[in-house]
Write a protein that holds these residues in place. Structure first.
Motif, PDB file in Angstrom:
ATOM      1  N   GLU A 124       1.747   4.958   0.776  1.00  0.00           N
ATOM      2  CA  GLU A 124       1.226   5.910   1.752  1.00  0.00           C
ATOM      3  C   GLU A 124       1.749   7.330   1.576  1.00  0.00           C
ATOM      4  O   GLU A 124       1.138   8.277   2.046  1.00  0.00           O
ATOM      5  CB  GLU A 124       1.473   5.434   3.183  1.00  0.00           C
ATOM      6  CG  GLU A 124       2.918   5.375   3.610  1.00  0.00           C
ATOM      7  CD  GLU A 124       3.085   4.946   5.064  1.00  0.00           C
ATOM      8  OE1 GLU A 124       2.079   4.559   5.691  1.00  0.00           O
ATOM      9  OE2 GLU A 124       4.219   4.993   5.563  1.00  0.00           O
ATOM     10  N   ALA A 125       2.895   7.500   0.890  1.00  0.00           N
ATOM     11  CA  ALA A 125       3.451   8.856   0.741  1.00  0.00           C
ATOM     12  C   ALA A 125       4.480   8.879  -0.378  1.00  0.00           C
ATOM     13  O   ALA A 125       5.043   7.852  -0.753  1.00  0.00           O
ATOM     14  CB  ALA A 125       4.101   9.300   2.049  1.00  0.00           C
ATOM     15  N   LYS A 183      -4.701   6.034  -1.018  1.00  0.00           N
ATOM     16  CA  LYS A 183      -3.584   5.133  -0.767  1.00  0.00           C
ATOM     17  C   LYS A 183      -3.781   3.832  -1.561  1.00  0.00           C
ATOM     18  O   LYS A 183      -4.366   2.884  -1.057  1.00  0.00           O
ATOM     19  CB  LYS A 183      -3.460   4.860   0.730  1.00  0.00           C
ATOM     20  CG  LYS A 183      -3.109   6.141   1.515  1.00  0.00           C
ATOM     21  CD  LYS A 183      -2.932   5.877   2.976  1.00  0.00           C
ATOM     22  CE  LYS A 183      -2.356   7.058   3.740  1.00  0.00           C
ATOM     23  NZ  LYS A 183      -2.590   8.375   3.295  1.00  0.00           N
ATOM     24  N   ALA A 237       3.272   1.561   3.199  1.00  0.00           N
ATOM     25  CA  ALA A 237       2.806   1.280   4.552  1.00  0.00           C
ATOM     26  C   ALA A 237       3.407  -0.050   5.012  1.00  0.00           C
ATOM     27  O   ALA A 237       3.696  -0.936   4.199  1.00  0.00           O
ATOM     28  CB  ALA A 237       1.283   1.208   4.573  1.00  0.00           C
ATOM     29  N   THR A 296       0.854  -1.187   0.000  1.00  0.00           N
ATOM     30  CA  THR A 296       0.000   0.000   0.000  1.00  0.00           C
ATOM     31  C   THR A 296       0.885   1.231   0.000  1.00  0.00           C
ATOM     32  O   THR A 296       1.731   1.393   0.892  1.00  0.00           O
ATOM     33  CB  THR A 296      -0.910   0.021   1.245  1.00  0.00           C
ATOM     34  OG1 THR A 296      -1.710  -1.155   1.260  1.00  0.00           O
ATOM     35  CG2 THR A 296      -1.804   1.256   1.251  1.00  0.00           C
ATOM     36  N   SER A 351      -3.496   0.275  -3.223  1.00  0.00           N
ATOM     37  CA  SER A 351      -3.022  -0.967  -2.627  1.00  0.00           C
ATOM     38  C   SER A 351      -3.212  -2.104  -3.627  1.00  0.00           C
ATOM     39  O   SER A 351      -4.110  -2.055  -4.468  1.00  0.00           O
ATOM     40  CB  SER A 351      -3.826  -1.241  -1.346  1.00  0.00           C
ATOM     41  OG  SER A 351      -3.329  -2.378  -0.680  1.00  0.00           O
ATOM     42  N   THR A 375       2.439  -2.929   5.999  1.00  0.00           N
ATOM     43  CA  THR A 375       1.336  -3.888   6.103  1.00  0.00           C
ATOM     44  C   THR A 375       1.825  -5.142   6.828  1.00  0.00           C
ATOM     45  O   THR A 375       3.018  -5.464   6.804  1.00  0.00           O
ATOM     46  CB  THR A 375       0.794  -4.281   4.710  1.00  0.00           C
ATOM     47  OG1 THR A 375       1.832  -4.946   3.982  1.00  0.00           O
ATOM     48  CG2 THR A 375       0.310  -3.062   3.934  1.00  0.00           C
ATOM     49  N   ASP A 392       2.166  13.221   1.966  1.00  0.00           N
ATOM     50  CA  ASP A 392       1.299  12.069   2.176  1.00  0.00           C
ATOM     51  C   ASP A 392       0.295  11.969   1.032  1.00  0.00           C
ATOM     52  O   ASP A 392      -0.065  12.985   0.424  1.00  0.00           O
ATOM     53  CB  ASP A 392       0.549  12.194   3.503  1.00  0.00           C
ATOM     54  CG  ASP A 392       1.468  12.029   4.701  1.00  0.00           C
ATOM     55  OD1 ASP A 392       2.554  11.441   4.541  1.00  0.00           O
ATOM     56  OD2 ASP A 392       1.111  12.508   5.788  1.00  0.00           O
TER      57      ASP A 392
END
Length: 196
Positions: free
Chosen positions: A89-90, A169, A106, A87, A171, A108, A165
């Motif tokens: 995230e930024a 997001k 992220a 995923t 994924s 995960t 960010d």
């Protein structure tokens, strides 16, 4: 058809004798990556060093003479893994001296577990790892562009205006890993399914 990560002679030469275990996003995370990279290259110039395709490095090795042993270990490890969720995230950076724009991922559960279980599989071996960090220290990411040749102030301005960010997001779940190695001035790869 598989696209190589690197294909310029100087870049290939700099990776000679090395191996990388990577995840290759192909859907939502891949689409974001392409947008970010296209925008970065439009700003910095198409000749800026960059990977030619998106990938998440799980480990780097230097075992040019034990490739079959390394591949056997990866094959066995992969067979015991579940598919891995990635995923984005930024958009972030690794600062000087690296100066790399990245898509940060992220942490995960499946990504962290895969990294940790790979560490466990490697601990009893003498396989030579490069840039070894614990799972707690590792930043999961996709490298977008390499800005090491930029002047510090130019890099700072680029990094500040490119980072942030993500509101959405993206994924995706990845069901295979790729062992990539560099030998004789070329990139080679073998794919192993996760979970068998």
């Amino acid at each position: 058809m598989r696209r190589p990560f690197m294909d310029t002679p100087d870049h290939l030469a700099s990776f000679e004798g090395q191996q990388y275990l990577v995840l290759r996003p192909t859907i939502a995370v891949s689409s974001l990556y392409r947008e970010v990279q296209d925008a970065a290259l439009a700003r910095l110039g198409a000749d800026t060093r960059h990977p030619h395709t998106e990938h998440v490095t799980l480990r780097a090795f230097h075992e040019p003479d034990r490739l079959s042993e390394l591949a056997a270990l990866i094959r066995g490890w992969a067979a015991d893994q579940r598919p891995i969720e990635v995923t984005a995230e930024a958009i972030d950076t690794f600062p000087a001296p690296w100066q790399i724009l990245i898509v940060r991922l992220a942490r995960t559960a499946s990504l962290v577990a895969a990294h940790a279980s790979l560490s466990d599989a490697l601990v009893a071996t003498d396989i030579r790892r490069l840039d070894e960090l614990s799972v707690d220290e590792w930043t999961f990411h996709l490298s977008v562009v390499y800005g090491k040749t930029l002047a510090w102030d130019a890099w700072q301005e680029f990094a500040e205006t490119s980072s942030g960010d993500l509101s959405a997001k993206p994924s995706e779940t990845i069901s295979e890993v790729e062992l990539v190695w560099y030998a004789d001035g070329a990139e080679h790869a073998a794919i192993f399914p996760l979970g068998g």
